[in-house]
Each structure stands twice: as structure tokens, then as C-alpha cells.
Design an enzyme around this catalytic site. Sequence first.
Site, PDB file in Angstrom:
ATOM      1  N   LYS A 178      44.587  72.081  83.456  1.00  0.00           N
ATOM      2  CA  LYS A 178      45.739  71.206  83.260  1.00  0.00           C
ATOM      3  C   LYS A 178      46.886  71.787  84.076  1.00  0.00           C
ATOM      4  O   LYS A 178      47.479  72.793  83.708  1.00  0.00           O
ATOM      5  CB  LYS A 178      46.162  71.124  81.786  1.00  0.00           C
ATOM      6  CG  LYS A 178      47.159  70.004  81.572  1.00  0.00           C
ATOM      7  CD  LYS A 178      48.188  70.277  80.497  1.00  0.00           C
ATOM      8  CE  LYS A 178      49.229  71.261  80.897  1.00  0.00           C
ATOM      9  NZ  LYS A 178      50.124  70.833  82.008  1.00  0.00           N
ATOM     10  N   GLU A 254      49.483  85.185  81.401  1.00  0.00           N
ATOM     11  CA  GLU A 254      50.386  85.712  82.437  1.00  0.00           C
ATOM     12  C   GLU A 254      51.742  85.084  82.159  1.00  0.00           C
ATOM     13  O   GLU A 254      51.943  83.897  82.415  1.00  0.00           O
ATOM     14  CB  GLU A 254      49.891  85.307  83.832  1.00  0.00           C
ATOM     15  CG  GLU A 254      48.543  85.866  84.213  1.00  0.00           C
ATOM     16  CD  GLU A 254      48.618  87.321  84.652  1.00  0.00           C
ATOM     17  OE1 GLU A 254      49.724  87.865  84.775  1.00  0.00           O
ATOM     18  OE2 GLU A 254      47.550  87.910  84.857  1.00  0.00           O
TER      19      GLU A 254
HETATM   20  P1  NAD Z   1      56.045  76.676  80.661  1.00  0.00           P
HETATM   21  O1  NAD Z   1      55.506  77.656  79.705  1.00  0.00           O
HETATM   22  O2  NAD Z   1      57.077  75.723  80.190  1.00  0.00           O
HETATM   23  O3  NAD Z   1      54.871  75.759  81.248  1.00  0.00           O
HETATM   24  C1  NAD Z   1      53.722  76.306  81.829  1.00  0.00           C
HETATM   25  C2  NAD Z   1      52.548  75.381  81.567  1.00  0.00           C
HETATM   26  O4  NAD Z   1      52.325  75.282  80.180  1.00  0.00           O
HETATM   27  C3  NAD Z   1      52.738  73.948  82.065  1.00  0.00           C
HETATM   28  O5  NAD Z   1      51.526  73.475  82.579  1.00  0.00           O
HETATM   29  C4  NAD Z   1      53.089  73.196  80.792  1.00  0.00           C
HETATM   30  O6  NAD Z   1      52.735  71.832  80.825  1.00  0.00           O
HETATM   31  C5  NAD Z   1      52.240  73.933  79.766  1.00  0.00           C
HETATM   32  N1  NAD Z   1      52.705  73.838  78.385  1.00  0.00           N
HETATM   33  C6  NAD Z   1      53.981  73.862  77.937  1.00  0.00           C
HETATM   34  N2  NAD Z   1      53.993  73.746  76.585  1.00  0.00           N
HETATM   35  C7  NAD Z   1      52.701  73.656  76.183  1.00  0.00           C
HETATM   36  C8  NAD Z   1      52.069  73.515  74.912  1.00  0.00           C
HETATM   37  N3  NAD Z   1      52.759  73.458  73.787  1.00  0.00           N
HETATM   38  N4  NAD Z   1      50.711  73.456  74.878  1.00  0.00           N
HETATM   39  C9  NAD Z   1      49.986  73.527  76.014  1.00  0.00           C
HETATM   40  N5  NAD Z   1      50.531  73.652  77.238  1.00  0.00           N
HETATM   41  C10 NAD Z   1      51.877  73.720  77.318  1.00  0.00           C
HETATM   42  O7  NAD Z   1      56.527  77.527  81.894  1.00  0.00           O
HETATM   43  P2  NAD Z   1      57.285  77.031  83.190  1.00  0.00           P
HETATM   44  O8  NAD Z   1      58.727  77.011  82.935  1.00  0.00           O
HETATM   45  O9  NAD Z   1      56.660  75.806  83.734  1.00  0.00           O
HETATM   46  O10 NAD Z   1      56.887  78.221  84.191  1.00  0.00           O
HETATM   47  C11 NAD Z   1      57.712  79.296  84.411  1.00  0.00           C
HETATM   48  C12 NAD Z   1      57.312  80.478  83.559  1.00  0.00           C
HETATM   49  O11 NAD Z   1      56.022  80.947  83.980  1.00  0.00           O
HETATM   50  C13 NAD Z   1      58.232  81.654  83.750  1.00  0.00           C
HETATM   51  O12 NAD Z   1      58.499  82.278  82.536  1.00  0.00           O
HETATM   52  C14 NAD Z   1      57.432  82.582  84.669  1.00  0.00           C
HETATM   53  O13 NAD Z   1      57.821  83.916  84.617  1.00  0.00           O
HETATM   54  C15 NAD Z   1      56.053  82.345  84.196  1.00  0.00           C
HETATM   55  N6  NAD Z   1      55.079  82.733  85.236  1.00  0.00           N
HETATM   56  C16 NAD Z   1      54.322  83.848  85.034  1.00  0.00           C
HETATM   57  C17 NAD Z   1      53.421  84.257  85.994  1.00  0.00           C
HETATM   58  C18 NAD Z   1      52.587  85.480  85.797  1.00  0.00           C
HETATM   59  O14 NAD Z   1      51.619  85.665  86.532  1.00  0.00           O
HETATM   60  N7  NAD Z   1      52.891  86.336  84.832  1.00  0.00           N
HETATM   61  C19 NAD Z   1      53.280  83.525  87.178  1.00  0.00           C
HETATM   62  C20 NAD Z   1      54.063  82.385  87.352  1.00  0.00           C
HETATM   63  C21 NAD Z   1      54.957  82.002  86.349  1.00  0.00           C
END
Ligand code: NAD
Length: 482
Positions: A178, A254
Amino acid sequence: MSDRPSWPRQAFVAGEWRSAARTFPVRNPATGETLAEVADCGADEARRALESAVEVFPSWKNTPGAERSRIMRKWFDLMTAQAEPIAKTMTLEMGKPILESRGEAKYAASFVDYYAESARRIGGELLPAPAPFPHKRLLVRYEPVGPAYGITPWNFPAAMVTRKAAPALAAGCPFILKPAEQSPLTALLLAQLWEQAGGPKGVFQVLPALDPVPLSQVLITDPRIRKLTFTGSTDVGRLLYAQAAQTLKRVSLELGGNAPFLVFEDADIAKAAKEVAFSKFRNTGQTCICTNRVLVQEEVRPRFTEAFSDLTAALKVGDPMLEDTQIGPLVDQQGFAKVKAAVEDAVAKGAKVRVGGEARGGLFYAPTVLTDVRRGMKVLDEETFGPVAPVAAFRDEAEAIALANGTGYGLAGYLWTRDLGRAFRVSEALEYGLVGVNDGLPSAMAPHAPFGGMKDSGVGREGGPWGLDEYLEVKLVSLGLV
Ligand code: NAD
């Protein structure tokens, strides 16, 4: 517009392109324009994908590693040939400057290349007999954990997909993805290339969704999904960890970071300033390993701040499709509002704006340097995820380490020094999964290296053999020679 890639807009389920009951728009953050309407998948599509993954698992698992490797290698070749459309798609759907998108297209493909090699090398071990039982032979087998579900963020629309899917596929696990709602087009392009590579039906499936919850509920609650892999924010990661516990899935997370960059008084200031600027402003400050806090030893703070501010002021903000653009838009209104609020919070609490500190229209925000910052300000305490660099001071090594570790996060930490002893002492003391010593980009083009965080930054590692292990069960077969 004619040089725009043409994108699949349906979901890729069970080897077929399928519409869903609804669609949702994908927008270009640089212009606000709708690029495409894509299938909005929910529980029904999730159930179909699940059945398909479960059905194909035995045959994918038993497909010889060399054959899995051959298909993956073809996928890699197609990704390499299509690197430019992949790069353009990323820039259009999430605003990454095109030069960086080209780098990501290569980085993403490098995981497929690396794990295509691993696929043919997954074997086992033969252990010696236990002392009292000389007639026994102990065999250790590595077997795929089972169908896997992956959820990815928008900030690396290609690399976060392949960093998960490639080791899963190599191990023999069907993979359901997804992608983030902001950036599904890149993921759909990758699915199209998988299809062209001859990937069997149901082995790699892509289900875009505006609301991730209904679809995820189906996949996370079903015991037949044996692995959950997530990259995104810490809050969502925690929630999913708890949900996955009910069916005791293997879990990789991650998550977010709050990366410190420590600049010591013995550093080459010009070089350090350049590297900090690169680490901070890459992808407009929207990578999980971007420097979030610049911490400089008091003696060199004025000199460093000046050099760093000059570099920041010279960054070119603009259309991310232009070759010389260094700073693009924030991904969406929520991301933009977070950055703006963080700067306002800091200024209200006494921080000084040295460079930038202002909106530039639409979702653009000027690259910013803040000084006179202190704990209690969002820019230091939280992950800003934007082009804002707070510069604070430390007195000595002990204080630098304490400040650096004074956060719940533990993804990436950096230091700049020419003192070898200090390089070892500090890198050993930092509670971070990745440490860059005189290096602002420790993971660059290194699919063979471990990537992941400690503490609130996650669970497990991606990349290299560690990333493959996340998709393998270890089975002992004890054989009595009778
Ligand atoms: P987010 O957590 O809002 O979303 C990430 C993903 O999770 C999206 O696909 C979203 O649709 C999904 N999602 C959100 N809520 C959900 C739920 N309740 N159930 C299932 N899926 C759900 O994060 P974002 O703002 O899109 O991304 C940025 C974040 O990701 C930052 O905190 C960044 O540091 C982190 N990040 C970490 C890494 C790593 O390797 N550690 C790499 C890239 C980004």
C-alpha cells in the site's frame, strides 16, 4: 506535458489491473494540479489481494532461487531502462528536485539488483551432532515467512518500495504494497515493470488507497499475512505494532528521526558546513535521516553559522522539474503547516531568523537557519521534516553526546571531526542506528548496508543480509541416522 510518463491508474491485484469503486486524485505539490485519478482500494480489494498472495505463496516459495533471481534481474533491467520516467513521476507527485529523483531511481533499483543476487544464495547450514547423540545431523533451513504486507511513505516513493519488496521477493514471500496516498503513481509504474518482467500473478501487488485503514485492517488482522513492514511516522508505527501483535506477525518498522549533526572545533568548517547543508536540505528537508538539529562547539559556532548561512541563502528554490532547483515544495498542506508552525514557535520563544523564515507561495518555504534556539522549541524537540535548520551550541564532547542522545529517536546521527579518537568515542556513544562521521549521507547507494533505527525510530533493519533475514524463518531439522 507530452514528455510526461503515462501511468497505470488501476490497482494491480492478482496479476490484473483492476478498478475500485472509487478513485482519488494525485496532486502535483508544486502546482496544485491533479495529475491522475487512481483506484481507491478498500477492504474488498485487500481481501482479493490476500487470497491471491496466499494462493501463490507455495509456488513462489518453491520456485528455485535462481528463477526468482532471473525475474528480479529483469525487473531491475526494466527499472534501469525506465529510470527517467520513474524519476519524473516522483518529482511530479511529491515535489523532489529532479536531480535527486534521478538518484533515487538508481538507489531504488540497486535493492532489486542486490537482492536478485541474494535470491540464488539462500541455502542452509549443517551443524555437527550434539555430543551425546553422534547419530544425529542438525540441518538449519531458511524458509520464507509467508505473505507480507508493506506500507510506505511518500518521501521516497520508489526506494521505500524496493527496499522492502526486493528482499521479500528474493526470500520467497509474496508482497502486497500500500503506497502512500500522496505518491501511488511511482508504485504503480513499478508494478507495471514487474508485470513486464514476467512476475507471476499475485506475487507483487499494489493497492493505492486514500484511507489506509480499511484495507490495512483486513491485512493486519488476518493470520495468513505473516509479516508487516512499515516505513512512516512513529505514531502510526506504534499503532500498527500493537495491531500486528494480535496475530504475532514478524514486524519491521522504519520510523521518524531527530538527527543531530555535531560539529567539533577541530572540524574543517567549510567542508562541514557544506555537508550539513546537504544533509539538512536534501529532499527539501523531508528525509527521515535529514539533519534536524545542528549542534556546534562554541569556539567555532560563529564561523560555522556564517558559512552555513551563506550556503543556505544561496540554495535555489523553485520548480522541482528544473535541473538547477535544489529546494522544491513541501509535499502537502499538512507538511507545510508543520514547518511554518515550528518556525513561529521558535521565534515566539526567542529564536532569531538568520536566513529565510518565510513562506514562498503555494507549498514552498524558504530554506531557513535559526539561531538562539533552546530545548522546549519544536524545531529542536520534534522532527521538523522541512527546510529549517536550528543551530545550537555545545561546550565539550560530553555535552555534545548528552544533547545528541537527549531525544526518544535514534535513526541517524552525524559528527564532523578530524580527531580519530573522538570519531570513535562519539560514534560509539551515539544511540543511533546510523552514524555518519564526516559523512552526511551514510546510506547512499549502499543496498548492502544495514539501515534502521534504535529506540522510537524503529524495529529491525533493511538492506544487506539483515534486510533479507526479516523475511526468513529459521527451521531446525534434526535428522537421526538410523
Ligand atoms: P505516515 O506515518 O503518516 O504515513 C506513512 C504511511 O502509513 C502512508 O502510506 C500512510 O497512508 C500509512 N498510514 C497512515 N496511517 C495509517 C494507519 N492508521 N493504518 C495503516 N496505514 C497508515 O508518515 P508520513 O508523514 O507519510 O511519512 C513521513 C514519516 O516517515 C517521517 O516521520 C519520516 O521520518 C518517516 N520515514 C522513515 C524512514 C526510515 O527508514 N526510518 C524513511 C522514510 C520516512
